[in-house]
Design a protein around this motif. Structure first.
Motif, PDB file in Angstrom:
ATOM      1  N   GLU A 128      -3.782   1.031  12.611  1.00 25.44           N
ATOM      2  CA  GLU A 128      -4.480   0.044  13.446  1.00 25.44           C
ATOM      3  C   GLU A 128      -4.345  -1.369  12.890  1.00 25.44           C
ATOM      4  OE1 GLU A 128      -8.474   1.375  13.935  1.00 25.44           O
ATOM      5  OE2 GLU A 128      -7.913   3.083  15.174  1.00 25.44           O
ATOM      6  N   ARG A 129      -3.201  -1.640  12.264  1.00 21.55           N
ATOM      7  CA  ARG A 129      -2.904  -2.962  11.730  1.00 21.55           C
ATOM      8  C   ARG A 129      -1.429  -3.274  11.976  1.00 21.55           C
ATOM      9  NH1 ARG A 129      -7.474  -1.783  10.756  1.00 21.55           N
ATOM     10  NH2 ARG A 129      -8.838  -2.435   9.036  1.00 21.55           N
ATOM     11  N   ILE A 130      -1.141  -4.564  12.127  1.00 18.50           N
ATOM     12  CA  ILE A 130       0.235  -5.043  12.133  1.00 18.50           C
ATOM     13  C   ILE A 130       0.308  -6.157  11.102  1.00 18.50           C
ATOM     14  CG2 ILE A 130      -0.269  -6.625  14.067  1.00 18.50           C
ATOM     15  CD1 ILE A 130       2.680  -6.393  14.858  1.00 18.50           C
ATOM     16  N   GLU A 183     -12.156   0.931  -5.743  1.00 17.09           N
ATOM     17  CA  GLU A 183     -12.885  -0.307  -5.441  1.00 17.09           C
ATOM     18  C   GLU A 183     -12.362  -0.955  -4.168  1.00 17.09           C
ATOM     19  OE1 GLU A 183     -12.946  -2.940  -8.784  1.00 17.09           O
ATOM     20  OE2 GLU A 183     -13.286  -1.318 -10.218  1.00 17.09           O
ATOM     21  N   LEU A 184     -11.104  -0.684  -3.838  1.00 11.29           N
ATOM     22  CA  LEU A 184     -10.463  -1.204  -2.626  1.00 11.29           C
ATOM     23  C   LEU A 184      -9.935  -0.033  -1.814  1.00 11.29           C
ATOM     24  CD1 LEU A 184      -8.402  -4.036  -4.367  1.00 11.29           C
ATOM     25  CD2 LEU A 184     -10.529  -4.344  -3.098  1.00 11.29           C
ATOM     26  N   THR A 185      -9.999  -0.150  -0.494  1.00 11.83           N
ATOM     27  CA  THR A 185      -9.502   0.917   0.390  1.00 11.83           C
ATOM     28  C   THR A 185      -8.036   0.653   0.722  1.00 11.83           C
ATOM     29  OG1 THR A 185     -11.688   1.185   1.376  1.00 11.83           O
ATOM     30  CG2 THR A 185      -9.819   2.083   2.595  1.00 11.83           C
ATOM     31  N   LEU A 186      -7.168   1.606   0.414  1.00 12.03           N
ATOM     32  CA  LEU A 186      -5.737   1.474   0.707  1.00 12.03           C
ATOM     33  C   LEU A 186      -5.480   1.809   2.168  1.00 12.03           C
ATOM     34  CD1 LEU A 186      -2.822   1.018  -0.272  1.00 12.03           C
ATOM     35  CD2 LEU A 186      -2.736   3.457  -0.853  1.00 12.03           C
ATOM     36  N   LYS A 231       9.072  -3.412  -5.540  1.00 14.77           N
ATOM     37  CA  LYS A 231       9.626  -2.351  -4.699  1.00 14.77           C
ATOM     38  C   LYS A 231       8.685  -1.911  -3.584  1.00 14.77           C
ATOM     39  CE  LYS A 231      13.247  -2.075  -7.361  1.00 14.77           C
ATOM     40  NZ  LYS A 231      14.556  -2.602  -6.885  1.00 14.77           N
ATOM     41  N   THR A 232       7.380  -2.193  -3.760  1.00 12.58           N
ATOM     42  CA  THR A 232       6.374  -1.701  -2.810  1.00 12.58           C
ATOM     43  C   THR A 232       5.317  -2.774  -2.598  1.00 12.58           C
ATOM     44  OG1 THR A 232       6.678   0.499  -3.784  1.00 12.58           O
ATOM     45  CG2 THR A 232       4.813   0.210  -2.284  1.00 12.58           C
ATOM     46  N   VAL A 233       4.818  -2.856  -1.349  1.00 15.16           N
ATOM     47  CA  VAL A 233       3.673  -3.723  -1.064  1.00 15.16           C
ATOM     48  C   VAL A 233       2.541  -2.850  -0.533  1.00 15.16           C
ATOM     49  CG1 VAL A 233       4.995  -5.822  -0.647  1.00 15.16           C
ATOM     50  CG2 VAL A 233       4.537  -4.276   1.249  1.00 15.16           C
ATOM     51  N   PHE A 234       1.321  -3.267  -0.806  1.00 20.69           N
ATOM     52  CA  PHE A 234       0.139  -2.508  -0.421  1.00 20.69           C
ATOM     53  C   PHE A 234      -0.803  -3.405   0.384  1.00 20.69           C
ATOM     54  CE2 PHE A 234       1.745  -1.157  -4.507  1.00 20.69           C
ATOM     55  CZ  PHE A 234       1.785   0.229  -4.423  1.00 20.69           C
ATOM     56  N   LEU A 235      -1.394  -2.843   1.423  1.00 16.83           N
ATOM     57  CA  LEU A 235      -2.480  -3.508   2.141  1.00 16.83           C
ATOM     58  C   LEU A 235      -3.779  -2.809   1.777  1.00 16.83           C
ATOM     59  CD1 LEU A 235      -3.977  -5.215   4.246  1.00 16.83           C
ATOM     60  CD2 LEU A 235      -3.211  -3.593   5.999  1.00 16.83           C
ATOM     61  N   VAL A 281      -2.700  -8.371   0.893  1.00 12.68           N
ATOM     62  CA  VAL A 281      -1.426  -7.656   0.745  1.00 12.68           C
ATOM     63  C   VAL A 281      -0.855  -8.052  -0.616  1.00 12.68           C
ATOM     64  CG1 VAL A 281       0.908  -7.356   1.633  1.00 12.68           C
ATOM     65  CG2 VAL A 281      -1.002  -7.638   3.229  1.00 12.68           C
ATOM     66  N   TYR A 282      -0.611  -7.082  -1.488  1.00 14.45           N
ATOM     67  CA  TYR A 282      -0.089  -7.387  -2.814  1.00 14.45           C
ATOM     68  C   TYR A 282       1.069  -6.459  -3.132  1.00 14.45           C
ATOM     69  CZ  TYR A 282      -2.603  -3.270  -4.641  1.00 14.45           C
ATOM     70  OH  TYR A 282      -3.041  -1.987  -4.878  1.00 14.45           O
TER      71      TYR A 282
END
Length: 596
Positions: free
Chosen positions: A195-197, A138-141, A307-311, A122-123
């Motif tokens: 399907e994530r918490i 390269e990474l799946t959002l 302002k935003t976080v991404f998994l 998480v970044y």
């Protein structure tokens, strides 16, 4: 150390090492860098608790005795996912590839145990490198969440906590509540479509095994809804350079946000005697709704550095047969003669050969270098799977080509043949779930038919530790059911007894009420008893009548289990809250025992 313009040359001459960190390394790790994540870095506060938890591992790069890079990861999802919890590189050493080298080290020493299939992180939107990798594919959002910041002092927080709740269905959630929520398809699809918490920047799949990791001393989970939850918030307190911080993850119908904040503020007051920063993470289109819901609190807005976080997640490998069938024709197989450099690959093929009296690890190099000897290995997809040292065969006039032929014939490819047949069925139009069930049911039948408890017990003798595949198997209900059935039939099998305890430790104790093996292990039995009693008390009369026979059967398994349970429940029955319900259970147990 001052770095010159020729950074690479200086690094080559430095003494560099990577080591696993411990509690004693706290000051060295924290001194690497300050003001991380705009001052909201939780590592200084959480370091000691993180580093002592068994599912976490932290490593540091040290140059000339100085800590210059650090990364700590957690294993979640039963070991299938590695999550980066915190990382940093000293400013003087940025751009030298130190962090990349550290992550490569982690991949070799942490990711390569055979259980890890995904790497997640998480970044926030300040991490340009991760944003670039995500945009390139390269990474799946998986998730994108907005961040809202507020400030509130303890006096205002205290006054808010005295406000009454507007809904009778808002309550603090416990492990048993999350178990029910994760089992409900409607709840999961509504609240957790990805399907994530995420709790405290850690993403978890919706499995029971993760639930003990989600809860902590400084966390609180609140839910609203009856009979099924429609809104969940996960709050965690920590201290940072900016002061006191409370992270709140929001899932579902934000109409109940006001009531949830009342309960979360009560929780935060236990730790915060002064002003606190509230960071709310929510879906992008929920930010305005949340502002409107808590307008009456008149909270002060706070400028947040991000302002935003991404998994995001990266698949390391596919380990489950039916997800990505492996075709025999697509495998890269070769048989070649081995040399000195292949020592590690050959010896790693199998351990404890000849009950530990195998001489190959000790004599490999002398044997392989002898002119009369030739060693050949079968390699599948880059992995050494079989080896044979051909001495007498070649001395008797046998040809190397024949050796290759014999070695190749020894590789039966049973699993790959199953994959191939399964793929054909899927291509022919059979539903993949039907094919998967077909393969699993046949495999279960074969295991039950040929199961040998002595050979099963020898697994631990040969391996010397818990096999990685066993931890992976208990993640799936199908295989847990198989272990339950085998444990009933072979109660004296040590391997099965251990597996039942492993299942209980993983948080699936609610499933094993009918396994007699559990009744012989006090730790497992206590956990199962606690979970079952909680479910019976919270499930209402209908659930009580349905599950009571199974409960009494388990408790009345023997005199020791009956006495232990009755004494425990007699103590609980003295409690003013719920005591009468416990006494009802005691009476039902006594009645069942008399009938026996």
């Amino acid at each position: 150390m001052e770095l010159s313009a020729n950074k690479e040359a200086m690094i080559d001459s430095d003494k560099t090492e990577i080591k696993r960190v411990s509690l004693a390394d706290y000051d060295d790790v924290i001194s690497i860098r300050s003001a991380v994540h705009g001052g909201f870095d939780y590592l200084p506060y959480k370091f000691k608790s993180l580093i002592t938890q068994s599912h976490n591992e932290g490593y540091a790069t040290i140059i000339n005795g100085k800590f210059v890079a650090f990364c700590i990861v957690s294993k979640v999802d039963g070991g299938a996912t590695v999550v980066t919890r915190a990382s940093r590189v000293h400013k003087q050493y940025e751009g030298l590839g130190l962090y990349k080298a550290l992550t490569l080290f982690l991949q070799k020493h942490v990711f390569s145990d055979g259980t890890v299939t995904n790497d997640a992180v998480v970044y926030n939107d300040n991490n340009k490198s991760m944003l670039d990798k995500t945009s390139k594919g390269e990474l799946t959002l998986l998730m994108k969440r907005s961040v809202i910041g507020y400030k509130i002092d303890s006096d205002k927080m205290t006054s808010i906590t005295q406000m009454p709740l507007t809904s009778d269905n808002t309550r603090i959630l416990y492990e048993v509540d999350l178990i029910s929520a994760f089992k409900s398809r409607s709840v999961c699809s509504s609240l957790f479509p990805e399907e994530r918490i995420i709790c405290h920047f850690v993403p978890y799949r919706l499995t029971e095994r993760n639930i003990p990791l989600i809860f902590s001393e400084v966390s609180l989970i609140v839910g609203t809804g009856e009979p099924e939850l429609s809104f969940i918030t996960c709050g965690t307190y920590y201290r940072s350079e900016n002061g006191h911080t409370y992270i709140l993850e929001v899932y579902g119908n934000c109409s109940y946000m006001r009531d949830h904040l009342v309960l979360h503020f009560k929780h935060a007051l236990q730790y915060c005697p002064a002003e606190i920063d509230i960071l709310i993470m929510c879906k992008e289109n929920d930010a305005e709704k949340i502002n409107n819901e808590i307008k009456e609190f008149q909270l002060g807005y706070m400028v947040v550095d991000f302002k935003t976080v991404f998994l995001v997640e990266k698949n390391i490998k596919n380990t489950y047969v039916m997800t990505d069938p492996v075709m025999i024709d697509s495998e890269q197989r070769e048989v070649r003669r081995v040399n000195d450099a292949d020592y590690d690959d050959v010896v790693s093929i199998r351990s404890s050969v000849y009950d530990g009296y195998d001489y190959l690890p000790f004599q490999f190099k002398s044997l392989i270098n002898h002119p009369d000897n030739e060693g050949y290995a079968t390699i599948v997809n880059g992995k050494f799977v079989s080896y044979n040292l051909s001495v007498k065969f070649l001395q008797a006039g046998g040809s190397p080509e024949k050796v290759v032929e014999l070695l190749s014939e020894n590789y039966k490819a049973v699993a790959q043949t199953v994959n191939l047949l399964a793929e054909w069925l899927i291509q022919a139009g059979v539903d993949i779930k039907v094919v998967q069930e077909m393969v699993e049911n046949h495999l279960k039948t074969m295991i039950i038919k040929h199961f040998d408890p002595k050979k099963a017990d020898s697994i631990f003798t040969d391996e010397g530790e818990t096999p990685s595949w066993l931890a992976e198997m208990i993640e799936y209900p199908t295989w847990r059911g198989l272990f339950y059935k085998l444990a009933e039939e072979y109660p004296d099998c040590l391997m099965l007894n251990f597996t039942v305890k492993l299942i209980s430790d993983a948080g699936f104790q609610g499933e094993i009420t009918s396994v007699s093996t559990a009744c012989h292990q006090i730790e497992v039995f206590s956990r199962v008893l606690r979970t079952t009693i909680s479910s019976l008390l919270n499930g209402g009369e209908e659930l009580l009548e349905k599950n009571l026979p199974e409960f009494t059967k388990m408790v009345c398994h023997g005199e020791h289990t009956y006495l232990y349970s009755q004494v425990l429940m007699q103590i609980l029955s003295q409690e003013p809250k719920g005591g009468s319900n416990i006494r009802r259970l005691c009476q039902e147990l006594q009645k069942s025992a008399n009938e026996r």
